[in-house]
Write an enzyme that holds these catalytic residues in place. Structure first.
Site, PDB file in Angstrom:
ATOM      1  N   GLN B 114      18.976 -57.924   8.599  1.00 53.01           N
ATOM      2  CA  GLN B 114      19.627 -58.481   7.413  1.00 53.01           C
ATOM      3  C   GLN B 114      18.886 -57.996   6.179  1.00 53.01           C
ATOM      4  O   GLN B 114      17.683 -57.736   6.234  1.00 53.01           O
ATOM      5  CB  GLN B 114      19.729 -60.010   7.479  1.00 53.01           C
ATOM      6  CG  GLN B 114      18.448 -60.763   7.739  1.00 53.01           C
ATOM      7  CD  GLN B 114      17.594 -60.977   6.516  1.00 53.01           C
ATOM      8  OE1 GLN B 114      17.943 -60.588   5.419  1.00 53.01           O
ATOM      9  NE2 GLN B 114      16.444 -61.592   6.726  1.00 53.01           N
ATOM     10  N   SER B 117      17.347 -60.856   0.776  1.00 52.59           N
ATOM     11  CA  SER B 117      16.442 -61.167  -0.345  1.00 52.59           C
ATOM     12  C   SER B 117      16.020 -59.933  -1.114  1.00 52.59           C
ATOM     13  O   SER B 117      16.009 -58.814  -0.592  1.00 52.59           O
ATOM     14  CB  SER B 117      15.184 -61.853   0.187  1.00 52.59           C
ATOM     15  OG  SER B 117      15.502 -63.078   0.784  1.00 52.59           O
ATOM     16  N   SER B 149      14.330 -59.083   8.068  1.00 53.98           N
ATOM     17  CA  SER B 149      13.768 -59.263   9.408  1.00 53.98           C
ATOM     18  C   SER B 149      14.282 -58.175  10.343  1.00 53.98           C
ATOM     19  O   SER B 149      15.440 -57.781  10.281  1.00 53.98           O
ATOM     20  CB  SER B 149      14.091 -60.657   9.959  1.00 53.98           C
ATOM     21  OG  SER B 149      15.468 -60.889   9.979  1.00 53.98           O
ATOM     22  N   GLU B 230      23.680 -68.804   9.378  1.00 56.26           N
ATOM     23  CA  GLU B 230      22.290 -68.405   9.283  1.00 56.26           C
ATOM     24  C   GLU B 230      21.368 -69.614   9.416  1.00 56.26           C
ATOM     25  O   GLU B 230      20.273 -69.519   9.933  1.00 56.26           O
ATOM     26  CB  GLU B 230      22.008 -67.685   7.960  1.00 56.26           C
ATOM     27  CG  GLU B 230      20.591 -67.107   7.950  1.00 56.26           C
ATOM     28  CD  GLU B 230      20.155 -66.554   6.601  1.00 56.26           C
ATOM     29  OE1 GLU B 230      19.220 -65.774   6.601  1.00 56.26           O
ATOM     30  OE2 GLU B 230      20.722 -66.930   5.558  1.00 56.26           O
ATOM     31  N   ASN B 334      13.940 -74.811   2.786  1.00 62.14           N
ATOM     32  CA  ASN B 334      14.340 -76.212   2.959  1.00 62.14           C
ATOM     33  C   ASN B 334      14.523 -76.915   1.614  1.00 62.14           C
ATOM     34  O   ASN B 334      15.278 -77.890   1.532  1.00 62.14           O
ATOM     35  CB  ASN B 334      13.304 -76.938   3.823  1.00 62.14           C
ATOM     36  CG  ASN B 334      13.443 -76.537   5.285  1.00 62.14           C
ATOM     37  OD1 ASN B 334      14.181 -75.601   5.616  1.00 62.14           O
ATOM     38  ND2 ASN B 334      12.751 -77.256   6.152  1.00 62.14           N
TER      39      ASN B 334
END
Lengths: 291, 350, 291, 350
Positions: B114, B117, B149, B230, B334
């Site tokens: 992916q 970011s 990643s 995701e 989070n």
């Protein structure tokens, strides 16, 4: 004491990479807690504690921990052979405590001693360990029972070890929080520095409360005003918490090898286990207080 | 034989442990493993049979996952493809894209990274600056992606690119080849020294029109419509944590420290709760993300405490811990999930 | 099941203060888990669970808990004497479990039974207790060993008790959070509703995660898909946490008698201790899982 | 004999337990107790001797407090006066005010309530709306105060009033008589049913000029300069929590549940930490407030858990718990303290 802190901090700033050698040569840190008649400064453990708090801040490699512990053990045992050379920095040392699986600063130390059943022995490093915390040298140490030195109060030595370690933990926790606060002031997301978001502010505020309390406890412990186990518990938990939050508050870069966060985190883990986990010390306190 | 039983038996016979997926040899071994899973029709059980799947229900898939992780089987090297890109293609791709991409994803012939970011666009994903510029028959990409990643060793990647000035409507969803001219991949070493992430530098990288998903300017809408994949159950099914909690319980049995009993049982209880939460009513992705990521940290912390001084040395639990620490950060931190819960579910004012 | 929930919620809304009587008369809630041959609806515990979740929301006074437990015990023991009248709401009942110091719904119940060493006995209330949670009737119950009824599976009855209680805990926790969220949307300080402050938002977001997980666990437990102890632990902890945060997030009014926060808080405490604290259930799970 | 030893001996001989201070008979008994403390020169040890004190140092006072709470002596009914108003008078009052007010405060002839909060001014204290209007020889007060601790039974009160439009510079610090014409006090029942707080309604209440502290418009500055006294060590000295933690340890010895050992010891450790933090370096009031208030909750939660099912009934620990729950709320909520720490100490951006 504040003067000593300032001196150490200035040396660390001026001599990155060779701070330890300079501290030995210019400040004589390894002789602080050695009496003058044995070539030391005749100060005491509070002075060593202050230096360790500074060394802990940037996880500076050093041998003050093992060397101080060993010199305290040798003083207890009445063996003055190495004290002068420890005090002038020409000899490094380490002390293995009964039942402790790994000994800090043992690999590469010139003098290794071990406490065993109330006596101090000369000892050898049988294995160097690769710990997660690469800023630390840990070794497995075997006492040489044919070479006794004298008597040793293992309980007292362990207390000193806990208190000295707590100083480094406090220094590391304070610095880790400073780095984190600075990062959140500069990292911009959604058009604002992330340090302006209240949820993160409150987490850092709580960490600050914890760090200041830990500092007070650690300094009280070296002054004999707090139980060493209390210092070990509070400072271990504080550094663990701050280091964990440091990673989370840094986001992605917190989990990279390049950023310092992982080094604080690994230090937190290593120190957590040295000389007994907080849980072990809670047990000990419970036995002392509750039974 | 139902899927759960079949999977259990196949894994019992074929299960194996492989070197770290973040090393070249480990990556290759994981790719082979996926090939074997595919041959057993176990790599993409929820997909239609035409792509090698079994049209399995969510419940069947959750059971498959429980078996998979209970067997301690290898991580899914192609999970970015399987669990992020594939749902996007099913929802927004063209038939041609699905036919072209999915079969080679299912057998891991093509492993996907992916590329969400960027250095200035982490939690604030819409701040993306990497550009996609119209060119003859396609697009030209420029810019930098990070926290990608698997990118160090993968074949292709997907992500959002800025094709116009509007914060959200100026984004386009594209796939690109990591070995194309103009692409430079720089691995990022993680806490354990391995390179699970990479930076991707894009310098005039050409992408044909067929690799746009959902059309120009539709990137944000497409990405958000499957963002739940995701964060939630498809990225981290309960089976993983049930298995980890069971390993923790086994560790406790080997080292039964009474002082740690509560933490072990609490972690085990929470793994059950995550499973029940997921299977009983379907779970909002944001809730699930917060739950599993913090549970994973607690499981590993308890394990390290049980291990005692040897926890300072590298090992399975300490490596797992470092991986768990990233959980609250990736796939939308989070903090972002809590913002979403507060604003979208609880209706709290901005 | 959703229809039942809606029906109950409508009754509660339309008949404040006399909801319990209406639920017995119009919905027949006390007969839900009693077989049709004994005058019940022949539904099951999941239906009772759904009603209790609704009753828990506003801490509505009711006798469904004790009455259901007693009727389950009587069914186990094969005693059908009271079942018809329990089902039609004309007789209320309570069940004392072995080793449980206080029995819910016992004071004022028409029929009181007690499980003791594997058997069910008629029993009497020897004392009514004034608990902090004034919405609950707690009593000390003594079995009359001269009046045995039949055999009783105390373990299974305790499991049912835990699961039924967890339904009320989930309802209370969900409603307590709703009240809190609404309050923070309207309370203005520093020119903004306090619910716009991110630190409070994140705390409420975490509570929402906890409540939804607890709901899933409790419903799974009544369906036989989760261990009753897991439900008792998760739901007790969730309600305690939500009720504590409810007080904190309400500020001053949260600690007044007038506001409902204290009632949720007292319910949280009372339920925490009924049928074993979370700690006791963790011990039980550990024994089942770990040993 | 030093102060600590003297206090210990006096408390050993004279110590007593009284009915709740929030009942009329308990209030009267507490007032008598203060009179006896005063006669022993133990009511205001840090004050100058001219006002009945001993000029005791902070360290001496902390030791006195340790003895006081270890002896389980009664709460200080006049604490609003002793720990909030008195420091303000020492810092900002006139000599005449000190001479007039302090002696009758020291012996509890006059018991003081605080009147800070209003319905719309809680955390946001500067949002005060109650007014002070100039009148011949003084001021006329109108409006409503709330969460006024001890007001149901006290004699006088002090607080901020709006004397001008400016948010901060329009506030004036005044003292007033709770029995003056125009004052109505409505007790607020707390969780345990007792009235530790009250609302105060003010309807054209006259206050003479001599009862203004620091001058017109100086209220915010005066209040903030001594706000630390409300939050920090003078409001809640470590002695309270050391004593509570010791009671917790004794309770544990009576009911030694091994599963609760850690919580008991942790609470005891934290009480030590609060003492050391306070005595070793002086503590920022905001840090102390967060620390002691959350520690107090933890101590009481652990005690209730130890008590088991009987914790559901009213008793000393459950009453103490309810009082502890208010700790994070009054004297500036902990959220406000965290904002202050973040902005003023850590320098985080607004």
């Amino acid at each position: 004491m504040n003067e000593l802190r300032d001196t150490v901090r200035a040396v660390l700033r001026r001599h990155p990479g060779q701070a330890w050698e300079k501290l030995c040569a210019e400040v004589g840190v390894t002789g602080l807690a050695i009496p003058e008649e044995h070539g030391g400064a005749g100060a005491g453990l509070p002075e060593v504690h202050a230096v360790l708090e500074e060394l802990g801040r940037d996880l500076t490699p050093h041998r003050l921990h093992g060397t101080t512990l060993a010199s305290q053990a040798l003083l207890q045992a009445g063996d003055t052979r190495w004290l002068k050379r420890i005090a002038d920095g020409s000899v490094t040392a380490a002390l293995a405590l009964d039942g402790e699986p790994y000994t800090l600063d043992a690999p590469g130390a010139d003098v290794v001693v071990a406490s065993h059943n109330g006596r101090l022995y000369e000892a050898t490093v049988t294995r160097s360990c690769t710990a997660l915390d690469e800023s630390r040298a840990l070794g497995v140490v075997e006492p040489d029972l044919t070479r006794p030195i004298g008597s040793a109060n293992a309980g007292r030595l362990r207390e000193i070890a806990c208190v000295l370690l707590s100083a480094e933990q406090v220094g590391a926790a304070a610095r880790a929080l400073e780095i984190t606060v600075e990062y959140t002031k500069t990292r911009v997301q959604f058009g604002r520095p992330i340090g302006a978001f209240q949820a993160l502010q409150h987490r850092m505020a709580d960490l600050h409360v914890a760090v200041e309390a830990a500092r007070a406890v650690s300094r009280a412990a070296v002054a004999g005003q707090a139980h060493p186990s209390v210092a070990k518990v509070v400072c271990s938990e504080t550094l663990m918490r701050v280091a964990g939050e440091m990673i989370q508050l840094h986001g992605g870069i917190g989990i990279t090898w390049e950023h310092s966060a992982h080094r604080y985190f690994k230090r937190a883990h290593g120190s957590w286990h040295l000389y007994g986990t907080p849980d072990a010390h809670v047990k000990r306190l419970a036995a002392a207080r509750l039974d | 034989m139902n899927l759960r039983a079949e999977a259990r038996e196949w894994l019992r016979v074929n299960g194996t442990r492989l070197p770290s997926v973040d090393t070249p040899e480990g990556f290759a071994a994981h790719r082979e493993w996926e090939q074997r899973l595919f041959e057993a029709r176990l790599s993409v059980v929820t997909w239609p049979s035409e792509y090698g799947g079994r049209d399995a229900s969510l419940q069947d898939w959750l059971e498959f996952e429980e078996e998979y992780w209970a067997a301690d089987a290898p991580v899914r090297v192609n999970q970015n493809g399987l669990f992020l890109l594939a749902p996007t293609l099913f929802a927004h791709g063209t038939q041609a894209q699905r036919d072209r991409i999915l079969p080679r994803m299912a057998n891991a012939e093509v492993v996907w990274a992916q590329a969400w970011s960027e250095p200035s666009a982490g939690s604030d994903l819409a701040a993306i600056r990497s550009t996609a510029t119209r060119a003859d028959g396609g697009w030209v990409l420029n810019g930098q992606k990070t926290w990608s990643s698997r990118a160090a060793l993968a074949d292709r990647a997907f992500g959002l690119f800025r094709s116009g000035p509007d914060r959200h409507r100026g984004l386009t969803y594209l796939m690109f080849d990591l070995h194309a001219p103009g692409v430079t991949v720089r691995p990022i070493r993680q806490l354990n020294g391995e390179a699970g992430f990479a930076e991707i530098f894009l310098d005039d990288v050409f992408v044909p029109d067929e690799d746009v998903i959902g059309g120009e300017g539709e990137g944000w809408r497409v990405a958000m419509s499957t963002a739940g994949h995701e964060r939630g159950v498809s990225l981290r099914s309960p089976g993983r944590f049930l298995a980890a909690a069971d390993r923790l319980v086994r560790l406790w049995k080997e080292r039964p420290d009474p002082a740690l009993r509560d933490r072990v049982v609490d972690a085990w209880i929470d793994a059950q709760a995550y499973r029940l939460h997921t299977t009983s009513q379907g779970v909002e992705a944001s809730l699930g993300k917060v739950f599993w990521s913090e549970l994973d940290v607690r499981i590993h912390e308890a394990a390290l405490e049980l291990l005692g001084p040897s926890a300072q040395m590298r090992g399975r639990w300490s490596d797992g811990h470092i991986f768990a620490l990233a959980g609250p950060i990736y796939a939308g931190t989070n903090e972002i999930q809590r913002n979403l819960i507060a604003e979208r579910i609880l209706g709290l004012p901005r």
